[in-house]
Scaffold this motif. Structure first.
Motif, PDB file in Angstrom:
ATOM      1  N   SER A 156       0.822  -1.212   0.000  1.00  0.00           N
ATOM      2  CA  SER A 156       0.000   0.000   0.000  1.00  0.00           C
ATOM      3  C   SER A 156       0.858   1.265   0.000  1.00  0.00           C
ATOM      4  O   SER A 156       0.325   2.371  -0.065  1.00  0.00           O
ATOM      5  CB  SER A 156      -0.907   0.006   1.236  1.00  0.00           C
ATOM      6  N   GLY A 157       2.178   1.091   0.094  1.00  0.00           N
ATOM      7  CA  GLY A 157       3.081   2.231   0.135  1.00  0.00           C
ATOM      8  C   GLY A 157       3.543   2.595   1.530  1.00  0.00           C
ATOM      9  O   GLY A 157       4.373   3.495   1.702  1.00  0.00           O
ATOM     10  N   TYR A 158       3.040   1.901   2.547  1.00  0.00           N
ATOM     11  CA  TYR A 158       3.426   2.188   3.935  1.00  0.00           C
ATOM     12  C   TYR A 158       4.907   1.874   4.155  1.00  0.00           C
ATOM     13  O   TYR A 158       5.395   0.826   3.752  1.00  0.00           O
ATOM     14  CB  TYR A 158       2.567   1.356   4.881  1.00  0.00           C
ATOM     15  N   ASN A 159       5.614   2.804   4.807  1.00  0.00           N
ATOM     16  CA  ASN A 159       7.034   2.610   5.110  1.00  0.00           C
ATOM     17  C   ASN A 159       7.804   2.111   3.878  1.00  0.00           C
ATOM     18  O   ASN A 159       8.477   1.077   3.925  1.00  0.00           O
ATOM     19  CB  ASN A 159       7.236   1.641   6.276  1.00  0.00           C
ATOM     20  N   ALA A 160       7.716   2.847   2.815  1.00  0.00           N
ATOM     21  CA  ALA A 160       8.316   2.410   1.551  1.00  0.00           C
ATOM     22  C   ALA A 160       9.807   2.137   1.675  1.00  0.00           C
ATOM     23  O   ALA A 160      10.353   1.299   0.953  1.00  0.00           O
ATOM     24  CB  ALA A 160       8.062   3.460   0.472  1.00  0.00           C
ATOM     25  N   TRP A 161      10.483   2.817   2.598  1.00  0.00           N
ATOM     26  CA  TRP A 161      11.928   2.596   2.761  1.00  0.00           C
ATOM     27  C   TRP A 161      12.230   1.158   3.181  1.00  0.00           C
ATOM     28  O   TRP A 161      13.261   0.594   2.788  1.00  0.00           O
ATOM     29  CB  TRP A 161      12.524   3.593   3.764  1.00  0.00           C
ATOM     30  N   GLN A 162      11.340   0.544   3.965  1.00  0.00           N
ATOM     31  CA  GLN A 162      11.574  -0.843   4.373  1.00  0.00           C
ATOM     32  C   GLN A 162      11.498  -1.794   3.185  1.00  0.00           C
ATOM     33  O   GLN A 162      12.231  -2.786   3.122  1.00  0.00           O
ATOM     34  CB  GLN A 162      10.553  -1.275   5.426  1.00  0.00           C
ATOM     35  N   ASP A 163      10.614  -1.489   2.250  1.00  0.00           N
ATOM     36  CA  ASP A 163      10.385  -2.340   1.083  1.00  0.00           C
ATOM     37  C   ASP A 163      11.376  -2.055  -0.043  1.00  0.00           C
ATOM     38  O   ASP A 163      11.391  -2.749  -1.049  1.00  0.00           O
ATOM     39  CB  ASP A 163       8.947  -2.131   0.601  1.00  0.00           C
ATOM     40  N   THR A 164      12.227  -1.035   0.122  1.00  0.00           N
ATOM     41  CA  THR A 164      13.196  -0.665  -0.902  1.00  0.00           C
ATOM     42  C   THR A 164      14.510  -1.396  -0.641  1.00  0.00           C
ATOM     43  O   THR A 164      15.140  -1.173   0.393  1.00  0.00           O
ATOM     44  CB  THR A 164      13.435   0.856  -0.903  1.00  0.00           C
ATOM     45  N   PRO A 165      14.957  -2.287  -1.545  1.00  0.00           N
ATOM     46  CA  PRO A 165      16.147  -3.083  -1.282  1.00  0.00           C
ATOM     47  C   PRO A 165      17.371  -2.267  -0.886  1.00  0.00           C
ATOM     48  O   PRO A 165      18.123  -2.674   0.008  1.00  0.00           O
ATOM     49  CB  PRO A 165      16.367  -3.832  -2.610  1.00  0.00           C
ATOM     50  N   GLY A 166      17.589  -1.119  -1.509  1.00  0.00           N
ATOM     51  CA  GLY A 166      18.780  -0.326  -1.220  1.00  0.00           C
ATOM     52  C   GLY A 166      18.691   0.512   0.030  1.00  0.00           C
ATOM     53  O   GLY A 166      19.652   1.203   0.398  1.00  0.00           O
ATOM     54  N   GLU A 167      17.545   0.481   0.723  1.00  0.00           N
ATOM     55  CA  GLU A 167      17.381   1.240   1.961  1.00  0.00           C
ATOM     56  C   GLU A 167      17.131   0.316   3.152  1.00  0.00           C
ATOM     57  O   GLU A 167      17.967   0.184   4.031  1.00  0.00           O
ATOM     58  CB  GLU A 167      16.237   2.250   1.802  1.00  0.00           C
ATOM     59  N   GLY A 168      15.958  -0.311   3.167  1.00  0.00           N
ATOM     60  CA  GLY A 168      15.621  -1.188   4.286  1.00  0.00           C
ATOM     61  C   GLY A 168      15.792  -2.663   4.010  1.00  0.00           C
ATOM     62  O   GLY A 168      15.595  -3.487   4.900  1.00  0.00           O
ATOM     63  N   GLY A 169      16.138  -3.017   2.765  1.00  0.00           N
ATOM     64  CA  GLY A 169      16.430  -4.409   2.458  1.00  0.00           C
ATOM     65  C   GLY A 169      15.283  -5.217   1.908  1.00  0.00           C
ATOM     66  O   GLY A 169      15.485  -6.306   1.382  1.00  0.00           O
ATOM     67  N   GLY A 170      14.042  -4.708   2.039  1.00  0.00           N
ATOM     68  CA  GLY A 170      12.909  -5.462   1.526  1.00  0.00           C
ATOM     69  C   GLY A 170      12.588  -6.680   2.379  1.00  0.00           C
ATOM     70  O   GLY A 170      13.120  -6.886   3.464  1.00  0.00           O
ATOM     71  N   THR A 171      11.702  -7.503   1.858  1.00  0.00           N
ATOM     72  CA  THR A 171      11.219  -8.670   2.593  1.00  0.00           C
ATOM     73  C   THR A 171      12.346  -9.640   2.920  1.00  0.00           C
ATOM     74  O   THR A 171      12.391 -10.213   4.016  1.00  0.00           O
ATOM     75  CB  THR A 171      10.122  -9.373   1.772  1.00  0.00           C
ATOM     76  N   MET A 172      13.264  -9.842   2.002  1.00  0.00           N
ATOM     77  CA  MET A 172      14.354 -10.791   2.218  1.00  0.00           C
ATOM     78  C   MET A 172      15.135 -10.481   3.485  1.00  0.00           C
ATOM     79  O   MET A 172      15.497 -11.376   4.259  1.00  0.00           O
ATOM     80  CB  MET A 172      15.306 -10.781   1.008  1.00  0.00           C
ATOM     81  N   VAL A 173      15.371  -9.197   3.735  1.00  0.00           N
ATOM     82  CA  VAL A 173      16.165  -8.789   4.891  1.00  0.00           C
ATOM     83  C   VAL A 173      15.294  -8.586   6.125  1.00  0.00           C
ATOM     84  O   VAL A 173      15.550  -9.159   7.189  1.00  0.00           O
ATOM     85  CB  VAL A 173      16.952  -7.495   4.579  1.00  0.00           C
ATOM     86  N   THR A 174      14.250  -7.768   5.996  1.00  0.00           N
ATOM     87  CA  THR A 174      13.465  -7.362   7.161  1.00  0.00           C
ATOM     88  C   THR A 174      12.691  -8.518   7.777  1.00  0.00           C
ATOM     89  O   THR A 174      12.526  -8.577   8.996  1.00  0.00           O
ATOM     90  CB  THR A 174      12.512  -6.220   6.778  1.00  0.00           C
ATOM     91  N   MET A 175      12.213  -9.445   6.976  1.00  0.00           N
ATOM     92  CA  MET A 175      11.543 -10.622   7.509  1.00  0.00           C
ATOM     93  C   MET A 175      12.489 -11.816   7.588  1.00  0.00           C
ATOM     94  O   MET A 175      12.398 -12.636   8.498  1.00  0.00           O
ATOM     95  CB  MET A 175      10.323 -10.983   6.649  1.00  0.00           C
ATOM     96  N   GLY A 176      13.431 -11.876   6.673  1.00  0.00           N
ATOM     97  CA  GLY A 176      14.387 -12.984   6.684  1.00  0.00           C
ATOM     98  C   GLY A 176      15.247 -13.023   7.931  1.00  0.00           C
ATOM     99  O   GLY A 176      15.720 -14.086   8.344  1.00  0.00           O
ATOM    100  N   ILE A 177      15.462 -11.854   8.565  1.00  0.00           N
ATOM    101  CA  ILE A 177      16.293 -11.826   9.759  1.00  0.00           C
ATOM    102  C   ILE A 177      15.760 -12.752  10.841  1.00  0.00           C
ATOM    103  O   ILE A 177      16.532 -13.351  11.601  1.00  0.00           O
ATOM    104  CB  ILE A 177      16.439 -10.390  10.315  1.00  0.00           C
ATOM    105  N   HIS A 178      14.438 -12.918  10.913  1.00  0.00           N
ATOM    106  CA  HIS A 178      13.882 -13.771  11.961  1.00  0.00           C
ATOM    107  C   HIS A 178      14.383 -15.207  11.826  1.00  0.00           C
ATOM    108  O   HIS A 178      14.745 -15.846  12.815  1.00  0.00           O
ATOM    109  CB  HIS A 178      12.353 -13.738  11.911  1.00  0.00           C
ATOM    110  N   GLY A 179      14.403 -15.718  10.595  1.00  0.00           N
ATOM    111  CA  GLY A 179      14.865 -17.078  10.389  1.00  0.00           C
ATOM    112  C   GLY A 179      16.359 -17.227  10.573  1.00  0.00           C
ATOM    113  O   GLY A 179      16.836 -18.165  11.232  1.00  0.00           O
ATOM    114  N   VAL A 180      17.134 -16.319   9.997  1.00  0.00           N
ATOM    115  CA  VAL A 180      18.593 -16.399  10.116  1.00  0.00           C
ATOM    116  C   VAL A 180      19.012 -16.252  11.573  1.00  0.00           C
ATOM    117  O   VAL A 180      19.894 -16.970  12.062  1.00  0.00           O
ATOM    118  CB  VAL A 180      19.274 -15.331   9.235  1.00  0.00           C
TER     119      VAL A 180
END
Length: 294
Positions: free
Chosen positions: A149-173
């Motif tokens: 929806s555009g909320y917190n777009a920086w989190q979803d931007t790979p070059g800023e917040g890393g996107g899903t791979m980083v922001t959610m992936g951290i829990h598993g790693v």
């Protein structure tokens, strides 16, 4: 005791504050007026600072730092100058440049950055004997539709917040490194968008990990999910053990938020971080490598 909430860039510091307010006087700084209003509506007794310097000027005993990833190194440097205990809400870095900047900081033993799941009661008693393991797997189910929806777009931007791979992936790693240690590297990663086409990153990802002793690991990131849950599976020669982490009736306890703040408050009291920075550095390197690879 005085605790500074330095930044409200994600939902986590709002959750942290609900536990912290039972133990300490709160000072808050956040440049976004709407986020700040939401916080002060819930915590009207909190002292409001006009800047990070202003928040640190209150001489807090501890700092919870939650700013957009590109701002973390500079903000953490300011906090480190105070000598106060510091909890950096995850992830502390999402790109190679951000991680390199953290590497140049004098991070001391009372700095912690971690997924809260490390402190979830369901996970706390799990132990792994690497010599008896064939492989491990962590599965992360956390919906990322809000970003579409555009909320917190920086989190979803790979070059800023890393996107899903980083922001959610951290829990598993994080969970797998907590079990098997920091001698780990990324063996491969892949990403896909299966449902939320408006995302800047992805809604599904997978990482393959390898520890120095030969144990292999897999982290599955499922960002399309009606429920939030996390699972860790240990595969042995003749058995498989799986632990499921869910919020249950008390998500703050069940998902590890309260345990994380308990650990932070112990640091405020003088204890070293229970999460060695060597482990945090290893987690971040895997995530950054996965972002680069995928």
């Amino acid at each position: 005791m005085r605790i500074a909430l330095a930044g409200l860039a994600t939902s986590h510091p709002y959750t942290d504050a609900r536990t912290l307010t039972r133990h300490a006087e709160l000072v808050v700084w956040e440049p976004d007026p709407e986020r700040l209003r939401r916080f002060t509506d819930e915590h009207p007794a909190a002292k409001v600072a006009e800047s990070l310097a202003g928040a640190l000027g209150h001489e807090p005993d501890g700092v919870v730092l939650t700013v957009p990833n590109p701002q973390v190194p500079a903000a953490l440097a300011r906090v480190l100058e105070t000598g106060a205990a510091c909890f950096v809400n995850k992830p502390a870095a999402a790109t190679r440049g951000q991680l390199d900047a953290l590497d140049r900081l004098p991070i001391h033993e009372r700095v912690m950055s971690t997924s809260v799941l490390r402190f979830a009661p369901a996970f706390a008693g799990l132990r792994a004997v690497p010599d008896e393991l064939l492989a491990v797997r962590a599965t992360v189910r956390h919906d990322v539709g809000l970003w579409a929806s555009g909320y917190n777009a920086w989190q979803d931007t790979p070059g800023e917040g890393g996107g899903t791979m980083v922001t959610m992936g951290i829990h598993g790693v994080e969970l797998l490194v907590a079990l098997l240690g920091p001698d780990v590297r990324l063996a491969g990663a892949a990403r896909s968008t299966r449902h939320y086409g408006a995302l800047r990153s992805e809604d599904t990802g997978v990482m393959a990990l390898r520890w120095g002793g030969g144990v292999l690991g897999t982290v599955e990131v499922l960002g399309v999910s009606e429920t939030e849950s996390y699972a860790v599976t240990l595969h042995g020669r003749d058995s498989t053990e799986t632990v499921l982490i869910e919020g249950g009736d008390d998500p703050m306890r069940g998902l590890g938020y309260e345990g994380t703040i308990d650990a932070f408050l112990a640091m405020v009291g003088g204890a070293p971080s229970p999460v060695p920075w060597e482990q945090t550095r290893a987690v971040l390197d895997v995530l950054v490598s996965a972002r680069e690879s995928a």
